[in-house]
Each structure stands twice: as structure tokens, then as C-alpha cells.
Design a protein around this motif. Structure first.
Motif, short mmCIF file in Angstrom:
data_model
loop_
_atom_site.label_atom_id
_atom_site.label_comp_id
_atom_site.label_asym_id
_atom_site.label_seq_id
_atom_site.Cartn_x
_atom_site.Cartn_y
_atom_site.Cartn_z
N ALA A 62 0.84 -1.21 0.00
CA ALA A 62 0.00 0.00 0.00
C ALA A 62 0.87 1.25 0.00
O ALA A 62 0.59 2.22 -0.72
CB ALA A 62 -0.93 -0.02 1.21
N THR A 63 1.95 1.23 0.78
CA THR A 63 2.86 2.37 0.84
C THR A 63 3.55 2.57 -0.51
O THR A 63 3.67 3.69 -1.01
CB THR A 63 3.91 2.17 1.95
OG1 THR A 63 3.22 2.01 3.20
CG2 THR A 63 4.86 3.35 2.04
N ALA A 64 3.98 1.47 -1.12
CA ALA A 64 4.63 1.55 -2.43
C ALA A 64 3.68 2.14 -3.47
O ALA A 64 4.10 2.93 -4.32
CB ALA A 64 5.12 0.18 -2.87
N ALA A 65 2.41 1.78 -3.38
CA ALA A 65 1.43 2.28 -4.35
C ALA A 65 1.15 3.77 -4.16
O ALA A 65 1.05 4.52 -5.14
CB ALA A 65 0.14 1.49 -4.24
N THR A 66 1.07 4.21 -2.91
CA THR A 66 0.67 5.60 -2.66
C THR A 66 1.84 6.57 -2.67
O THR A 66 1.64 7.75 -2.92
CB THR A 66 -0.07 5.73 -1.31
OG1 THR A 66 0.77 5.28 -0.26
CG2 THR A 66 -1.36 4.94 -1.32
N GLU A 67 3.05 6.08 -2.41
CA GLU A 67 4.19 6.99 -2.31
C GLU A 67 5.11 6.98 -3.52
O GLU A 67 6.17 7.60 -3.48
CB GLU A 67 4.98 6.68 -1.03
CG GLU A 67 4.20 6.99 0.22
CD GLU A 67 5.02 6.86 1.49
OE1 GLU A 67 6.26 6.65 1.39
OE2 GLU A 67 4.43 6.97 2.56
N ALA A 68 4.71 6.30 -4.56
CA ALA A 68 5.55 6.25 -5.77
C ALA A 68 5.63 7.64 -6.40
O ALA A 68 4.62 8.22 -6.76
CB ALA A 68 4.98 5.25 -6.76
N THR A 69 6.85 8.16 -6.48
CA THR A 69 7.04 9.49 -7.07
C THR A 69 7.99 9.44 -8.26
O THR A 69 8.08 10.40 -9.01
CB THR A 69 7.60 10.48 -6.03
OG1 THR A 69 8.81 9.95 -5.50
CG2 THR A 69 6.60 10.74 -4.92
N THR A 70 8.72 8.34 -8.40
CA THR A 70 9.62 8.17 -9.54
C THR A 70 9.27 6.85 -10.22
O THR A 70 8.70 5.97 -9.61
CB THR A 70 11.10 8.10 -9.10
OG1 THR A 70 11.21 7.26 -7.96
CG2 THR A 70 11.70 9.43 -8.81
N PRO A 71 9.63 6.71 -11.48
CA PRO A 71 9.41 5.41 -12.14
C PRO A 71 10.06 4.28 -11.35
O PRO A 71 11.17 4.44 -10.82
CB PRO A 71 10.05 5.60 -13.51
CG PRO A 71 10.02 7.08 -13.74
CD PRO A 71 10.22 7.69 -12.39
#
Length: 108
Positions: A62-71
Motif C-alpha cells: 500500500a505504501t509503495a502504491a501511494t508513495e511512488a514518485t519516480t518510475p
């Protein structure tokens, strides 16, 4: 539960070990993964480096999905010891990529 197969993780591990030769191939491989697979790969790496515990996999995803800011490929390729973190993450989840790695390397 991971949304990526151990075999695909094994592919990433093998290419990450050969980053000097395989960076372009690894980047293309990660870019071709589905969004769910990329999220699981990031979460697995985080578990392997100790940012999350194995029982926090869903929270890590869930964190990876919501905090993705770079490819995802940029993020993972910029992570030191990526292959080690992925292997450690699999170990923490009670999984192993060694059979798949051997198979991919043609040792079977």
C-alpha cells in the motif's frame, strides 16, 4: 501475498547482480511488469532491507502504491544492494529464488 512470481523476482535478482552489463535489460524488464508486479517488487525490496517486516507485506504494498514518485525502474536501479534486498525479502516471506535462478542460468 506477492503479486509477482518468484521467477520474475529471480530474473530481476540475476540482472541486478550484473548491473554493469544488464542495466538496460533490467530497466526494460521492470518497465514491462504490471503496476501490481512493480508494487510487489518494491515492497519485497523494502522487506529485504528491513524497512518493513514480512507480516507487513500488505502495508508495504500500500505504501509503495501511494508513495511512488519516480518510475519504479529508476527507483530500484538506484537502490544499493538491490539483489541482496530482494533475496532477503523472499527469505523473510519463506520463499526462495535459487531454483528459478539456477533454471534461468541454465544449470538444470
Amino acid at each position: 501475498m506477492l503479486d509477482i512470481t518468484v521467477r520474475r523476482v529471480a530474473n530481476v535478482i540475476l540482472m541486478a547482480r550484473e548491473m554493469d552489463r544488464a542495466e538496460g535489460e533490467l530497466r526494460a524488464f521492470i518497465d514491462r511488469l504490471s503496476e501490481e508486479e512493480q508494487i510487489s517488487l518494491v515492497a519485497l525490496m523494502w522487506i529485504g532491507r528491513g524497512s518493513f517486516d514480512a507480516d507487513e507485506l500488505e502495508e508495504a504494498k500500500a505504501t509503495a502504491a501511494t508513495e511512488a514518485t519516480t518510475p519504479t525502474a529508476d527507483y530500484l536501479l538506484g537502490t544499493p544492494h538491490l539483489s541482496d534486498h530482494l533475496e532477503n525479502g523472499l527469505d523473510a516471506l519463506g520463499l526462495s529464488a535459487s531454483d528459478d535462478e539456477d533454471d534461468l542460468m541454465g544449470h538444470r
